[in-house]
Design an enzyme around this catalytic site. Structure first.
Site, PDB file in Angstrom:
ATOM      1  N   GLY A 154       0.857  -1.195   0.000  1.00 15.85           N
ATOM      2  CA  GLY A 154       0.000   0.000   0.000  1.00 15.85           C
ATOM      3  C   GLY A 154       0.887   1.237   0.000  1.00 15.85           C
ATOM      4  CB  SER A 175      -0.114  -6.596  -1.938  1.00 13.58           C
ATOM      5  OG  SER A 175      -0.679  -5.564  -1.167  1.00 13.58           O
ATOM      6  NE  ARG A 236      -1.605  -0.631  14.773  1.00  9.64           N
ATOM      7  CZ  ARG A 236      -1.055   0.502  14.327  1.00  9.64           C
ATOM      8  NH1 ARG A 236       0.221   0.548  14.034  1.00  9.64           N
ATOM      9  NH2 ARG A 236      -1.786   1.594  14.196  1.00  9.64           N
ATOM     10  CD  GLU A 265       2.920  -1.050  20.209  1.00 13.02           C
ATOM     11  OE1 GLU A 265       2.655   0.151  20.409  1.00 13.02           O
ATOM     12  OE2 GLU A 265       3.154  -1.497  19.085  1.00 13.02           O
ATOM     13  CG  HIS A 283       4.019   2.329  17.782  1.00 13.80           C
ATOM     14  ND1 HIS A 283       2.887   1.585  17.996  1.00 13.80           N
ATOM     15  CD2 HIS A 283       3.866   2.854  16.535  1.00 13.80           C
ATOM     16  CE1 HIS A 283       2.087   1.664  16.944  1.00 13.80           C
ATOM     17  NE2 HIS A 283       2.670   2.437  16.034  1.00 13.80           N
ATOM     18  N   GLY A 285       7.229   5.142  14.329  1.00 14.62           N
ATOM     19  CA  GLY A 285       7.182   5.233  12.858  1.00 14.62           C
ATOM     20  C   GLY A 285       6.857   6.622  12.325  1.00 14.62           C
TER      21      GLY A 285
HETATM   22  P1  NAP Z   1      -2.433   0.921   3.174  1.00 16.12           P
HETATM   23  O1  NAP Z   1      -2.065   1.957   2.156  1.00 16.12           O
HETATM   24  O2  NAP Z   1      -3.857   0.584   3.365  1.00 16.12           O
HETATM   25  O3  NAP Z   1      -1.593  -0.415   2.826  1.00 16.12           O
HETATM   26  C1  NAP Z   1      -1.895  -1.677   3.269  1.00 16.12           C
HETATM   27  C2  NAP Z   1      -1.721  -2.655   2.105  1.00 16.12           C
HETATM   28  O4  NAP Z   1      -1.931  -3.985   2.570  1.00 16.12           O
HETATM   29  C3  NAP Z   1      -2.706  -2.426   0.963  1.00 16.12           C
HETATM   30  O5  NAP Z   1      -2.005  -2.496  -0.248  1.00 16.12           O
HETATM   31  C4  NAP Z   1      -3.677  -3.586   1.103  1.00 16.12           C
HETATM   32  O6  NAP Z   1      -4.210  -3.985  -0.117  1.00 16.12           O
HETATM   33  C5  NAP Z   1      -2.790  -4.662   1.655  1.00 16.12           C
HETATM   34  N1  NAP Z   1      -3.574  -5.674   2.383  1.00 16.12           N
HETATM   35  C6  NAP Z   1      -4.541  -5.464   3.306  1.00 16.12           C
HETATM   36  N2  NAP Z   1      -4.995  -6.637   3.786  1.00 16.12           N
HETATM   37  C7  NAP Z   1      -4.309  -7.605   3.144  1.00 16.12           C
HETATM   38  C8  NAP Z   1      -4.332  -9.014   3.198  1.00 16.12           C
HETATM   39  N3  NAP Z   1      -5.156  -9.662   4.007  1.00 16.12           N
HETATM   40  N4  NAP Z   1      -3.492  -9.689   2.389  1.00 16.12           N
HETATM   41  C9  NAP Z   1      -2.686  -9.052   1.537  1.00 16.12           C
HETATM   42  N5  NAP Z   1      -2.609  -7.706   1.445  1.00 16.12           N
HETATM   43  C10 NAP Z   1      -3.417  -6.989   2.240  1.00 16.12           C
HETATM   44  O7  NAP Z   1      -1.877   1.329   4.598  1.00 16.12           O
HETATM   45  P2  NAP Z   1      -0.551   2.182   4.952  1.00 16.12           P
HETATM   46  O8  NAP Z   1      -0.874   3.624   5.018  1.00 16.12           O
HETATM   47  O9  NAP Z   1       0.551   1.746   4.060  1.00 16.12           O
HETATM   48  O10 NAP Z   1      -0.298   1.663   6.458  1.00 16.12           O
HETATM   49  C11 NAP Z   1      -0.068   0.305   6.724  1.00 16.12           C
HETATM   50  C12 NAP Z   1      -0.061   0.014   8.206  1.00 16.12           C
HETATM   51  O11 NAP Z   1       1.151   0.483   8.787  1.00 16.12           O
HETATM   52  C13 NAP Z   1      -1.149   0.724   9.036  1.00 16.12           C
HETATM   53  O12 NAP Z   1      -2.363   0.028   8.988  1.00 16.12           O
HETATM   54  C14 NAP Z   1      -0.542   0.763  10.422  1.00 16.12           C
HETATM   55  O13 NAP Z   1      -0.960  -0.360  11.178  1.00 16.12           O
HETATM   56  C15 NAP Z   1       0.953   0.682  10.177  1.00 16.12           C
HETATM   57  N6  NAP Z   1       1.661   1.930  10.570  1.00 16.12           N
HETATM   58  C16 NAP Z   1       2.575   1.898  11.577  1.00 16.12           C
HETATM   59  C17 NAP Z   1       3.273   3.045  11.907  1.00 16.12           C
HETATM   60  C18 NAP Z   1       4.287   3.051  13.018  1.00 16.12           C
HETATM   61  O14 NAP Z   1       4.358   4.024  13.742  1.00 16.12           O
HETATM   62  N7  NAP Z   1       5.097   2.027  13.167  1.00 16.12           N
HETATM   63  C19 NAP Z   1       3.017   4.252  11.234  1.00 16.12           C
HETATM   64  C20 NAP Z   1       2.075   4.245  10.225  1.00 16.12           C
HETATM   65  C21 NAP Z   1       1.401   3.069   9.897  1.00 16.12           C
HETATM   66  P3  NAP Z   1      -5.662  -3.411  -0.619  1.00 16.12           P
HETATM   67  O15 NAP Z   1      -5.622  -1.937  -0.407  1.00 16.12           O
HETATM   68  O16 NAP Z   1      -5.703  -3.828  -2.050  1.00 16.12           O
HETATM   69  O17 NAP Z   1      -6.666  -4.091   0.246  1.00 16.12           O
HETATM   70  C1  GLV Z   2       0.848   4.263  13.609  1.00 10.81           C
HETATM   71  O1  GLV Z   2       1.114   3.184  14.032  1.00 10.81           O
HETATM   72  C2  GLV Z   2      -0.240   4.521  12.725  1.00 10.81           C
HETATM   73  O2  GLV Z   2      -1.021   3.603  12.437  1.00 10.81           O
HETATM   74  O3  GLV Z   2      -0.368   5.688  12.298  1.00 10.81           O
END
Ligand code: NAP
Ligand code: GLV
Ligand code: GLV
Length: 319
Positions: A154, A175, A236, A265, A283, A285
């Site tokens: 994503g 994905s 996560r 966490e 955490h 990011g």
């Molecule tokens: P995103 O754009 O929605 O990307 C997630 C990707 O995963 C999408 O391409 C989605 O495909 C795919 N996906 C979802 N469910 C799936 C499954 N069951 N099997 C295969 N692929 C699947 O989200 P993002 O903005 O990149 O963020 C991703 C995650 O990072 C967040 O949800 C959050 O938990 C985490 N995060 C962590 C931090 C931190 O501080 N460490 C910061 C920001 C985010 P489709 O769209 O085609 O369904």
């Molecule tokens: C951080 O983990 C976020 O989902 O923005």
């Protein structure tokens, strides 16, 4: 209109909301808001800004008497019962895009720190053990020509792939759908999960946490990873079985792992503190001045839109 924020976040949000004449109330103590206090506060708020560490479940949503929007100060929204909010006609929004680069930078920082054993090497110097250049001191691995596996292509997954590609890595990903940018610009290959686990030299998780991804990496597939692999989780904790991974790291079935997130966490499994081939971060990011400011602004804009009867900018979508 009363807006309640469960923790102090960058001021930009307050300025924007106050300019609209809204009353902004913030839980100011430096600890997560106690549940009782949260439930008390949401009773009469028109909008809520929640953190990823606040569990906004049925009980909390049920207490809301006039709330129209829950603006989560994060892109992940697994802390919110979105279905139930929808039933109650409450819009849920998140903060996508504005934190993508910061989170991708951090994932890449973990990759490099693992590949070159940075924490151990840095400690070595501070411990005054550096007594001269040595041909075999802290031998790590290069990134060029390595298979870089992205789980969840994503927004953040793509930004990490872009960075990895510029380091000379070969991009493979798992994905839901094809990612045109990865396929066409980064010569990426979408492959099944088990093939990816077997092939990846570096594996970085960027899936959202939901029913389908909970424990997706577990005893039945984690052992497919190469002994030389680097494992990174900035998504996560509940997506992986941490116990299996810890056992693999303990017995050197992996080169190294970098974590920014954990299940339950902030109560990390005790082994995380002990393992030498593990890097643990709290955490962080999206923890840059730029991302956190823009997350504030986006949360405020979502609230203003909804309270003015318009469409939210970034409503979350559940399939
Ligand atoms: P995103 O754009 O929605 O990307 C997630 C990707 O995963 C999408 O391409 C989605 O495909 C795919 N996906 C979802 N469910 C799936 C499954 N069951 N099997 C295969 N692929 C699947 O989200 P993002 O903005 O990149 O963020 C991703 C995650 O990072 C967040 O949800 C959050 O938990 C985490 N995060 C962590 C931090 C931190 O501080 N460490 C910061 C920001 C985010 P489709 O769209 O085609 O369904
Ligand atoms: C951080 O983990 C976020 O989902 O923005
Ligand atoms: C290292 O410092 C080198 O010059 O190769």
């Amino acid at each position: 209109m009363k807006i309640f924020i469960t923790r102090e976040i960058p001021e930009a949000v307050i300025d924007l909301l106050q300019k609209k004449g809204f009353e902004v109330s913030v839980y100011k103590k430096d600890n997560p808001i106690p549940r009782k206090e949260l439930i008390r506060q949401v009773k009469d708020c028109d909008a809520l800004i929640s953190l990823l560490s606040d569990r906004i479940d049925k009980e909390v949503i049920e207490s809301m008497k006039k709330c129209k929007i829950i603006a989560n100060y994060a892109v992940g929204f697994n802390n919110i019962d979105v279905e139930y909010a929808k039933k109650k006609d409450i819009v849920v929004t998140n903060t996508p895009d504005v934190l993508t680069d910061s989170t991708a930078d951090l994932a890449m920082a973990l990759v490099l720190a693992c590949a070159r054993k940075l924490p151990e090497a840095e400690k070595f110097v501070r411990d005054k053990k550096f007594v001269g250049w040595k041909p075999k001191l802290f031998l790590g691995v290069e990134l060029r020509d390595k298979y870089f596996g992205i789980l969840g292509a994503g927004r953040i997954g793509s930004a990490v792939a872009e960075r990895a590609y510029s380091f000379g890595c070969k991009i493979i990903y798992y994905s839901n759908t094809h990612n045109k940018y990865l396929d066409e610009k980064l010569k990426g290959k979408k492959i099944p999960l088990n093939s990816l686990l077997k092939k990846a030299d570096i594996l970085s998780i960027h899936l959202p946490l939901n029913d389908k991804t909970n424990n997706l990496l577990n005893a039945s597939n984690l052992r497919l990873l190469k002994k030389s692999a680097i494992f990174i989780n900035t998504a996560r904790g509940d997506i992986i079985d941490e116990n299996i991974l810890i056992e693999m790291l303990k017995t050197n079935k992996l080169f190294a792992a970098g974590f920014d997130v954990y299940d339950n966490e902030p109560n990390l499994k005790i082994e995380f503190y002990k393992l030498k081939n593990v890097i643990v971060l709290p955490h962080i990011g999206s923890a840059t001045v730029e991302a956190r400011n823009n997350m504030s602004i986006l949360a405020a804009k979502n609230i203003i839109a909804v309270l003015e009867g318009k469409k939210a900018l970034t409503p979350v979508i559940v399939n």
